[in-house]
Design an enzyme around this catalytic site. Structure first.
Site, PDB file in Angstrom:
ATOM      1  N   HIS A 152      98.542  54.644  50.433  1.00 22.36           N
ATOM      2  CA  HIS A 152      98.065  55.188  49.167  1.00 22.36           C
ATOM      3  C   HIS A 152      98.342  56.680  49.081  1.00 22.36           C
ATOM      4  O   HIS A 152      97.697  57.408  48.341  1.00 22.36           O
ATOM      5  CB  HIS A 152      96.578  54.887  48.978  1.00 22.36           C
ATOM      6  CG  HIS A 152      96.207  53.495  49.390  1.00 22.36           C
ATOM      7  ND1 HIS A 152      95.687  53.200  50.617  1.00 22.36           N
ATOM      8  CD2 HIS A 152      96.360  52.316  48.755  1.00 22.36           C
ATOM      9  CE1 HIS A 152      95.516  51.895  50.726  1.00 22.36           C
ATOM     10  NE2 HIS A 152      95.914  51.328  49.615  1.00 22.36           N
TER      11      HIS A 152
HETATM   12  S1  FES Z   1      96.251  56.374  52.215  1.00 27.67           S
HETATM   13 FE1  FES Z   1      95.112  54.545  52.028  1.00 27.67          FE
HETATM   14  S2  FES Z   1      95.186  53.832  54.050  1.00 27.67           S
HETATM   15 FE2  FES Z   1      96.245  55.672  54.210  1.00 27.67          FE
END
Ligand code: FES
Ligand code: HEM
Lengths: 187, 415
Positions: A152
């Protein structure tokens, strides 16, 4: 007392006492039952926590002599990856000069390492647990030269601190000791 | 309406002691169904049949499956290559999961459009939402069992959602895992729970049907049935309709099972789980994409998790959020349009969930998330006050048969 049969007899001495004794017995029994039930349920819940054999595997020893400056290795500890990076002088300086106000999770670089050259962190993104990229030379290392989590989009710096993205905390620093100059024990 | 005199002496002997034949006769034979039910009312029985297909295929898979971190992946490959018909059984179970969600989502949107969640069917609706939650838990744990890369990392990301809760979060996650990462203890308990929850769904579905048979079916007009002229006996009218739906469903389902069995799957799940390498794109199964999009469109971890769970829990409040007394969208000119906007919003969320949360997708995801909650929390309560519903027909038979007299006449004729 609402019961007329009761109030008729309650005039008799000692009856009120019997009433409270009965209440007491009732409450004591209920409390005893509740505690008993609670302690009987606990094993059913606690069996899901890590078992003795899992806890027994909780340390790992690593020989760090083959790691050259600027290189990283990944070792497995408690089923998770641990990143060991031998930082370059530039990386150490970069990590040290960051102002607290720039950090979402404020921690000085000095409090995250035992020897500035060696950064040892748990390689698990503090967002939802993916393994960030940045261990291989070809990996993207994010905007701050440390690690980049592709899941993410979290960016970590050369001290493993979160700088940008949804992760709330810095990469964890596990407990470790330098057994010698070339040996560390993690856990 | 008493039970018929059973002619067969064995049936009569049993029915006198346990009235199981009378029960079936009442609930599936003469049970009065509104005469105007359309094909959207066949998705409930379809869901029931898909559940039976899942139980049957799941139990025989379990005969051949090994729930151990070092053996699970190989045991599934053995099912695919060596076990007689194993490939078919697994593909039925895999695609059955997707089919289950398609059927149940259509079933739920039907309820949304025709106001089936309103008085007096609130508890029926709640039981449906509970079944959806159970299905999600079951499907999530089932997806972990083949122990491929998506299984492992899906399990890691989803269980980590609980770490968002302050103070107790980390301990909850360790407790769920039975260790410090997703590992063999996790796989073991997920298998036991996957098996168990499927049967909890059977129980919940039975209570769901019980509630249905107390207040009986809603219908496309959303008005109450007023007497025998408004209903038809379940058998043969609805049994035939359900069977026709089932045959169409099985045709489409077989097309996937035999010609595109991995259409809904992720190729990465054919790579054995590796705790040290995360695949570049983790995506959940398609039926979780809208929730995943809501989770990722919120920059704060805890609020993202709460919004994701909230997107389901808001369904529990729906009977009170919708302030309109009129059930069916047919007679609600504004709601009818907003319903379709909402459907599109859910599809947009699904589309965003399948893509990386960057740039254009991030903005779209945020807008769609806001609209999702706006629909339930702002639009529906206000609509009941501002919308002018169309006049309701006086009875179901009136518009169907062109007037009350005709309906009664027809009914008399038959009787
Ligand atoms: S940014 Fe969501 S798990 Fe690493
Ligand atoms: C409520 C209905 C059910 C749903 C929604 C469901 C869902 C799923 C899903 C999505 C998978 C992953 C498929 C894959 O990628 O391979 C799976 C696997 C599995 N399920 Fe189920 N399941 C259900 C009922 C059952 C039942 C009753 C059993 C019986 C024990 C069962 C046993 C298994 C087994 C052994 C696997 C692993 C083998 C495989 O991967 O194909 N399931 N399930």
């Amino acid at each position: 007392m609402a019961n007329p049969a009761h109030s008729a007899t309650s005039a008799a001495p000692g009856h009120d006492e019997g009433e409270t004794r009965r209440d007491f017995l009732f409450l004591a029994t209920a409390a005893f039952g509740a505690v008993g039930l609670g302690s009987a349920i606990w094993p059913f819940i606690d069996q899901m926590n890590p078992s003795a054999d899992v806890l027994a595997l909780a340390t790992t020893e690593v020989d760090i002599s083959p790691i050259a400056e600027g290189q990283s290795i990944t070792v497995k500890w408690r089923g998770k990856p641990v990143f060991i990076r031998r930082r370059t002088q530039a990386e150490i300086e970069q990590a040290a000069k960051v102002q607290d106000s720039e950090l979402p999770d404020r921690q000085a670089d000095a409090s995250r390492v035992k020897k500035p050259e060696w950064l040892i962190v748990v390689g698990v993104c503090t967002h939802l647990g993916c393994v960030p990229l940045g261990q291989k030379v070809t990996d993207p290392r994010g905007d701050y030269g440390g690690w980049f989590c592709p899941c993410h989009g979290s960016h970590y710096d050369t001290s493993g601190r979160i700088r940008k993205g949804p992760a709330p905390k810095n990469l964890d620093v596990p407990d470790y000791v330098f057994l010698s100059d070339t040996n560390v024990r993690i856990g | 309406m008493n039970a018929p005199e059973w002619k067969n002496p064995v049936v009569r002997w049993i029915d006198f002691r346990l009235p199981i034949f009378s029960f079936v006769y009442h609930e599936l034979g003469v049970y009065p169904a509104p005469r105007n039910l359309n094909y959207f009312w066949t998705f409930g029985s379809l869901a029931g049949i898909v559940l039976v297909i899942m139980l049957a295929s799941g139990i025989v898979l379990a005969f051949n499956y090994t729930p151990h971190a070092t053996m699970a992946f190989d045991s599934v490959e053995r099912i695919m290559r060596d076990v007689n018909w194993g490939w078919l059984l697994r593909y039925i179970h895999m695609n059955g999961g997707s089919a289950f969600f398609i059927v149940v989502y259509i079933h739920m949107f039907r309820g949304l459009y025709y106001g089936s969640y309103k008085y007096p069917r609130e508890i029926l609706w709640f039981l449906g939402v509970i079944i959806l939650l159970l299905m999600m838990a079951t499907a999530f744990m089932g997806y972990v069992l083949p122990w491929g890369q998506m299984s492992f990392w899906g399990a890691t990301v989803i269980t980590n959602l609980f770490s968002a809760f302050p103070l107790v979060g980390e301990s909850i996650v360790t407790w769920l895992w039975g260790g410090y990462s997703v590992d063999n203890p996790t796989l073991n308990r997920f298998f036991a729970l996957h098996y168990l929850l499927a049967f909890v769904i059977v129980g919940a579905a039975a209570v769901h049907l019980w509630a249905l048979h107390v207040q009986k079916s809603n219908n496309p007009m959303g008005i109450d049935t007023k007497g025998p002229q408004d209903t038809v006996p379940f058998h043969p009218y609805m049994t035939v309709k359900d069977l026709f739906s089932l045959s169409v469903f099985l045709t489409v389902f077989s097309m996937f099972v035999f010609f595109a069995p991995n259409f809904f799957g992720e190729p990465d799940n054919y790579i054995p789980a590796n705790p040290l390498v995360t695949p570049p794109h983790i995506v959940p199964e398609w039926y979780f994409l809208p929730y995943y999009a809501i989770l990722r469109s919120i920059p704060d971890k805890l609020i993202g998790v709460l919004a994701m769970f909230g997107s389901i829990f808001v369904l529990f409040l729906l009977p009170w959020l919708d302030t309109s007394r009129v059930r069916s969208g047919t007679f609600r000119p504004a709601y009818k349009k907003l319903f379709w906007v909402f459907v599109v919003d859910c599809i947009v969320l699904g589309y965003v969930g399948a893509n990386p949360p960057e740039g254009y997708f991030l903005i779209l995801g945020r807008l769609a998330t806001i609209y999702y909650f706006f629909h339930f929390i702002i639009l529906l309560p206000l609509l009941g006050w501002f919308e002018r519903p169309l006049p309701l027909p006086t009875s179901i038979s009136q518009p169907v048969l062109g007037g009350r007299t005709a309906a009664t006449a027809r009914h008399m004729e038959k009787a």
